[in-house]
Design a protein around this motif. Structure first.
Motif, PDB file in Angstrom:
ATOM      1  N   HIS A  25       0.752  -1.226   0.019  1.00  0.00           N
ATOM      2  CA  HIS A  25      -0.054  -0.063   0.159  1.00  0.00           C
ATOM      3  C   HIS A  25       1.002   1.221   0.118  1.00  0.00           C
ATOM      4  N   ARG A  26       0.966   1.999  -1.156  1.00  0.00           N
ATOM      5  CA  ARG A  26       1.786   3.050  -1.544  1.00  0.00           C
ATOM      6  C   ARG A  26       1.724   3.974  -0.337  1.00  0.00           C
ATOM      7  N   PRO A  27       0.598   4.570  -0.136  1.00  0.00           N
ATOM      8  CA  PRO A  27       0.580   5.867   0.962  1.00  0.00           C
ATOM      9  C   PRO A  27       1.125   5.549   2.191  1.00  0.00           C
ATOM     10  N   LEU A  28       0.834   4.413   2.680  1.00  0.00           N
ATOM     11  CA  LEU A  28       1.155   3.605   3.820  1.00  0.00           C
ATOM     12  C   LEU A  28       3.009   3.603   4.143  1.00  0.00           C
ATOM     13  N   VAL A  29       3.373   2.955   2.745  1.00  0.00           N
ATOM     14  CA  VAL A  29       4.873   3.083   2.935  1.00  0.00           C
ATOM     15  C   VAL A  29       5.353   4.363   2.863  1.00  0.00           C
ATOM     16  N   VAL A  30       4.920   5.594   2.071  1.00  0.00           N
ATOM     17  CA  VAL A  30       5.394   6.628   2.062  1.00  0.00           C
ATOM     18  C   VAL A  30       5.206   7.187   3.352  1.00  0.00           C
ATOM     19  N   TYR A  71       3.814   0.422  12.610  1.00  0.00           N
ATOM     20  CA  TYR A  71       2.337   0.065  12.516  1.00  0.00           C
ATOM     21  C   TYR A  71       1.822   0.510  10.886  1.00  0.00           C
ATOM     22  N   ALA A  72       2.633   1.406  10.196  1.00  0.00           N
ATOM     23  CA  ALA A  72       2.238   1.614   8.695  1.00  0.00           C
ATOM     24  C   ALA A  72       2.730   0.648   7.911  1.00  0.00           C
ATOM     25  N   LEU A  73       3.943   0.065   8.069  1.00  0.00           N
ATOM     26  CA  LEU A  73       4.489  -0.839   7.182  1.00  0.00           C
ATOM     27  C   LEU A  73       3.696  -2.296   7.240  1.00  0.00           C
ATOM     28  N   SER A  74       3.475  -2.517   8.571  1.00  0.00           N
ATOM     29  CA  SER A  74       2.812  -3.805   9.170  1.00  0.00           C
ATOM     30  C   SER A  74       1.335  -3.867   8.062  1.00  0.00           C
ATOM     31  N   LEU A  75       0.619  -2.688   8.275  1.00  0.00           N
ATOM     32  CA  LEU A  75      -0.537  -2.370   7.356  1.00  0.00           C
ATOM     33  C   LEU A  75      -0.457  -2.617   6.086  1.00  0.00           C
ATOM     34  N   ALA A  76       0.747  -1.982   5.590  1.00  0.00           N
ATOM     35  CA  ALA A  76       0.858  -2.004   4.038  1.00  0.00           C
ATOM     36  C   ALA A  76       1.082  -3.251   3.681  1.00  0.00           C
ATOM     37  N   TRP A  77       1.839  -4.126   4.288  1.00  0.00           N
ATOM     38  CA  TRP A  77       2.243  -5.541   3.859  1.00  0.00           C
ATOM     39  C   TRP A  77       0.943  -6.323   4.009  1.00  0.00           C
ATOM     40  N   ARG A 123      -0.035   2.872  29.338  1.00  0.00           N
ATOM     41  CA  ARG A 123       0.465   3.187  28.077  1.00  0.00           C
ATOM     42  C   ARG A 123       1.308   1.772  27.800  1.00  0.00           C
ATOM     43  N   ILE A 124       1.601   1.051  28.892  1.00  0.00           N
ATOM     44  CA  ILE A 124       2.266  -0.307  28.900  1.00  0.00           C
ATOM     45  C   ILE A 124       1.713  -1.452  28.073  1.00  0.00           C
ATOM     46  N   PRO A 125       0.157  -1.634  28.534  1.00  0.00           N
ATOM     47  CA  PRO A 125      -0.475  -2.558  27.515  1.00  0.00           C
ATOM     48  C   PRO A 125      -0.891  -2.016  26.214  1.00  0.00           C
ATOM     49  N   HIS A 126      -1.307  -0.760  26.282  1.00  0.00           N
ATOM     50  CA  HIS A 126      -1.492  -0.114  25.244  1.00  0.00           C
ATOM     51  C   HIS A 126      -0.361  -0.402  24.137  1.00  0.00           C
ATOM     52  N   PHE A 127       0.921  -0.255  24.382  1.00  0.00           N
ATOM     53  CA  PHE A 127       2.033  -0.404  23.647  1.00  0.00           C
ATOM     54  C   PHE A 127       2.244  -1.997  23.073  1.00  0.00           C
ATOM     55  N   VAL A 128       2.038  -2.778  24.206  1.00  0.00           N
ATOM     56  CA  VAL A 128       2.247  -4.169  23.925  1.00  0.00           C
ATOM     57  C   VAL A 128       0.970  -4.632  22.766  1.00  0.00           C
ATOM     58  N   GLY A 129       0.049  -4.172  23.235  1.00  0.00           N
ATOM     59  CA  GLY A 129      -0.987  -4.527  22.294  1.00  0.00           C
ATOM     60  C   GLY A 129      -1.001  -4.229  20.908  1.00  0.00           C
ATOM     61  N   MET A 130      -0.488  -2.912  20.690  1.00  0.00           N
ATOM     62  CA  MET A 130      -0.401  -2.352  19.287  1.00  0.00           C
ATOM     63  C   MET A 130       0.351  -2.875  18.670  1.00  0.00           C
ATOM     64  N   HIS A 131       1.746  -3.368  19.116  1.00  0.00           N
ATOM     65  CA  HIS A 131       2.767  -3.787  18.313  1.00  0.00           C
ATOM     66  C   HIS A 131       2.429  -5.305  18.288  1.00  0.00           C
ATOM     67  N   ALA A 132       1.676  -6.082  18.539  1.00  0.00           N
ATOM     68  CA  ALA A 132       1.461  -7.422  18.291  1.00  0.00           C
ATOM     69  C   ALA A 132       1.395  -7.568  16.570  1.00  0.00           C
ATOM     70  N   MET A 133       1.124  -6.547  15.917  1.00  0.00           N
ATOM     71  CA  MET A 133       1.136  -6.360  14.288  1.00  0.00           C
ATOM     72  C   MET A 133       2.480  -6.767  13.835  1.00  0.00           C
ATOM     73  N   GLN A 134       3.610  -6.422  14.535  1.00  0.00           N
ATOM     74  CA  GLN A 134       5.086  -6.652  14.217  1.00  0.00           C
ATOM     75  C   GLN A 134       5.771  -8.193  15.008  1.00  0.00           C
ATOM     76  N   LEU A 135       5.232  -8.242  16.042  1.00  0.00           N
ATOM     77  CA  LEU A 135       5.756  -9.318  16.803  1.00  0.00           C
ATOM     78  C   LEU A 135       5.235 -10.588  16.450  1.00  0.00           C
ATOM     79  N   LEU A 136       3.904 -11.083  16.270  1.00  0.00           N
ATOM     80  CA  LEU A 136       3.379 -11.981  15.863  1.00  0.00           C
ATOM     81  C   LEU A 136       3.818 -12.631  14.460  1.00  0.00           C
ATOM     82  N   PRO A 137       3.726 -11.759  13.219  1.00  0.00           N
ATOM     83  CA  PRO A 137       4.280 -12.076  12.207  1.00  0.00           C
ATOM     84  C   PRO A 137       5.632 -12.648  12.218  1.00  0.00           C
ATOM     85  N   LEU A 138       6.374 -11.738  13.033  1.00  0.00           N
ATOM     86  CA  LEU A 138       7.756 -11.982  13.032  1.00  0.00           C
ATOM     87  C   LEU A 138       8.252 -13.350  13.938  1.00  0.00           C
TER      88      LEU A 138
END
Length: 320
Positions: free
Chosen positions: A10-15, A57-63, A218-233
């Motif tokens: 998704h180009r807008p997200l990558v940019v 966040y943006a790169l994960s959604l773009a992929w 902010r701790i569970p907020h941060f950990v939850g949001m970054h599941a999009m990088q950690l689980l695919p990894l």
């Protein structure tokens, strides 16, 4: 696990992700050159942390949108537009945060002046729209197989966890008991807080600034949001280990292990939320929290062992 060419994402997200790299670099310069402090932290820490977070966040959604486009082309268009809405609202959010940084004013929860209140309300609206657009993408991700089953379910679970993590931010907007008392007296310049049980701006952990004297949402907020990088990894690591361990070459085994990992991740987010709401610092867990954490680890270990168990072999049929 497949990674298509970046040109197909998704180009807008990558940019936008690329822009956030430069935004983070500029904020880092601000950290070195601007010695102002705000709510107990360097004033440029917030735009720096937000811009770095938005890159992942943006790169994960773009992929993910690119995978959806290949698996089910007719779903690509609504996902593309939802991703573009994410970009537009994220740019607005970062612009507002940076504007308040230049002004030397607190962004979140700030109703000190009419302008501060309007800027905060505008940022809150962008967050709601961003969350809704991400929800649309998450729903679409459940409509088609994206790759192998382990990758597909890692993406789906991580999208749901990211939505839950982002949704935890709404808990921060609730007034604290002290703010409710102040509102009763007709004065409520701040409505909401990151910390629980202690005022914002107290002693915090290095880099993150998470409270070391009270709970911090902010701790569970941060950990939850970054599941999009950690689980695919995590699935990518499983695929790499499959070259060495024959058991992981079975798709169903990788799927089971991935489901265990997703369930464990969700339990950790729930545990961190519970700990924060009890006003307990991450660095000082009590016996109850440690006991709950031990149960999560035990369940994860048992689940992994069961997931790795050998499958039942079909019985051999011999001629009479």
């Amino acid at each position: 696990m497949e990674f298509s060419s970046l040109r197909t994402w998704h180009r807008p997200l990558v940019v936008f992700a690329g822009a956030m790299v430069f935004w983070a670099a500029g904020s880092a310069v601000g950290l070195f050159l601007d010695d102002r402090m705000l709510v107990g932290a360097p004033i440029w820490a917030k735009p720096f942390k937000f811009s770095v977070s938005f890159v992942g966040y943006a790169l994960s959604l773009a992929w993910m949108i690119s995978l959806l486009g290949r698996a089910r082309p007719r779903l690509h268009r609504p996902a593309w537009w939802a991703g573009t809405v994410v970009v537009a609202t994220s740019v607005m959010e970062m612009a507002l945060i940076t504007l308040q940084t230049f002004r030397g004013r607190q962004m979140h929860f700030n109703h000190t002046t009419p302008l501060d209140s309007e800027l905060y309300n505008a940022m809150a609206l962008t967050v709601v729209v961003l969350w809704t657009a991400t929800l649309v993408i998450a729903v679409l991700l459940f409509r088609a197989p994206l790759a192998d089953r382990a990758t597909t379910w890692a993406i789906r679970i991580s999208a749901v966890l990211a939505l839950a993590g982002a949704g935890l931010g709404f808990l921060m907007t609730q007034p604290t008991p002290e703010q409710r008392a102040a509102a009763g007296d007709g004065e409520a310049p701040l409505v909401g807080a990151h910390s629980v049980g202690v005022p914002d701006g107290g002693p915090g952990m290095p880099l993150t600034g998470w409270s070391t004297t009270g709970g911090d949402l902010r701790i569970p907020h941060f950990v939850g949001m970054h599941a999009m990088q950690l689980l695919p990894l995590f699935v990518l690591v499983l695929a790499a280990l499959a070259a060495r361990y024959a058991r992981l070459r079975e798709e169903r085994v990788r799927l089971r292990v991935t489901l265990v990992a997703g369930g464990t991740y969700a339990a950790v987010v729930a545990l961190l939320t519970w700990q924060a709401l009890r006003g307990q610092p991450l660095t000082s867990p009590d016996a109850t929290t440690l006991g709950a954490g031990a149960l999560v680890l035990a369940a994860a270990g048992l689940g992994t062992l069961l997931a790795l168990r050998p499958g039942r072999r079909p019985a051999l049929v011999t001629a009479a």
